[in-house]
Enzyme design. Structure first.
Site, PDB file in Angstrom:
ATOM      1  CG  ASP A 209      -0.032  -0.115   2.525  1.00  0.00           C
ATOM      2  OD1 ASP A 209       0.229  -1.261   2.943  1.00  0.00           O
ATOM      3  OD2 ASP A 209       0.430   0.915   3.049  1.00  0.00           O
ATOM      4  CG  ASP A 211       1.556   4.867   5.766  1.00  0.00           C
ATOM      5  OD1 ASP A 211       1.075   3.911   6.390  1.00  0.00           O
ATOM      6  OD2 ASP A 211       1.949   5.896   6.334  1.00  0.00           O
TER       7      ASP A 211
END
Ligand SMILES: CSC[C@H]1O[C@H](OP(=O)(O)O)[C@H](O)[C@@H]1O
Ligand code: ADE
Length: 290
Positions: A209, A211
């Site tokens: 991801d 973040d």
């Protein structure tokens, strides 16, 4: 000396396939219980030892993982080289979900974990200026490329305490001001402890991801992470499968000195050492404590 490869599997990696004579064994030590039993076996003639960092079924949080017991158990099992496999968030546009980063630096923001095997009665200070092993990291990078994985050689991993993900302000600070490239919750103090145990350590971080900083991507959530992990876990396994051949059965000393990290690190005078503490360090520091 024979090579013994230790794999610490992170989120999404709770076992490895294809080991000959595979069996789960329990290893006890003086630092409490490791996250799980160890899966031991051979791959292409090389001994492999696997430990799921959070335990099978993912039962330990990043803060409750007993990092000391895990590293002590790997050392007792004869491991010489540790490959840590972890999920992480990315702070760089060009380090995208699905890519791998062979981490070479850490910023340690953890605060609720035991960080050393040493203590009163036997004090040691090892260098972690270069916390990962360049030789082992290079093998991991080469294996990733040959498995067709988009991999980045080198990167700074910010280790946060968790278990919550970062706030937007923290995410931006780590990225814009602290120069971190990726973020996770587990590689510290694991890497520091591996150095104290004189084990070569490489960190293979699998990006799941962006973040929370990225304007085009929403907040991090575990469902999204698990979805990306499903693809990443099989990529991680393809790296692991190549390691026996790349490292070889016979191990030469680490050219970077990881396996001699304690040579000049223990400052407590022999006559002042606590025998109980010295006994506890039998696996970790037996080479230098005698
Ligand atoms: C499942 S999302 C957060 C969780 O995943 C990472 O674990 P690991 O480093 O063991 O792969 C991260 O550090 C958090 O513990
Ligand atoms: N964004 C993130 N922060 C901390 N740990 C993670 N593990 C996977 N993604 C993460």
């Amino acid at each position: 000396m024979d090579t013994v490869i230790g794999i610490i599997g992170g989120s999404g990696v709770y076992e490895i396939d294809g080991l000959e004579d595979a069996q789960w064994i329990s290893v006890e030590g003086p630092f409490g219980a490791p996250s799980d039993d160890l899966l031991v076996g051979k791959l292409n003639g090389v001994k492999m030892v696997f430990l799921p960092r959070h335990g099978r079924g993912h039962v330990q949080t990043p803060s409750t993982v007993n990092y000391r017991a895990n590293i002590d158990a790997l050392k007792r099992a004869g491991v010489t080289d540790v490959i840590s496999v972890s999920a992480c968030g990315s702070f760089r546009e060009e380090m995208a979900p699905g890519d791998f980063v062979i981490v070479d630096q850490f910023i340690d923001r953890t605060f609720d974990r035991e960080k050393s095997f040493f203590g009163p009665g036997c004090v040691a200070h090892v260098s972690v200026a270069h916390p990962t092993c360049p030789r082992l990291s290079q093998h991991c990078y080469d294996a990733a490329l040959s498995a067709g994985i988009t991999a980045h050689m080198g990167g700074t991993y910010l280790a946060m305490e968790g278990p919550q993900f970062s706030t937007l302000a923290e995410s931006k600070m780590y990225r814009e001001h602290w120069g971190a490239d990726v973020i996770g919750m587990t590689n510290m103090p694991e890497a520091k402890l591996a150095r104290e145990a004189e084990l070569c350590y490489a960190s293979v971080a699998m990006i799941t991801d962006y973040d929370s900083w990225h304007p085009d991507h929403g907040e991090v959530d575990v469902t999204q992470i698990i979805a990306t992990l499903m693809g990443n876990a099989s990529k991680a396994k393809s790296i692991i499968a190549q390691l026996p051949e790349r490292l070889g059965e016979a191990r030469s000393d680490c050219p970077h000195g990881c396996d001699k990290a304690l040579e000049f690190a223990i400052i407590t005078q022999p006559e002042a050492r606590d025998p109980a503490m010295v006994a506890k360090l039998d696996a970790i520091a037996g080479r230098v404590l005698g």
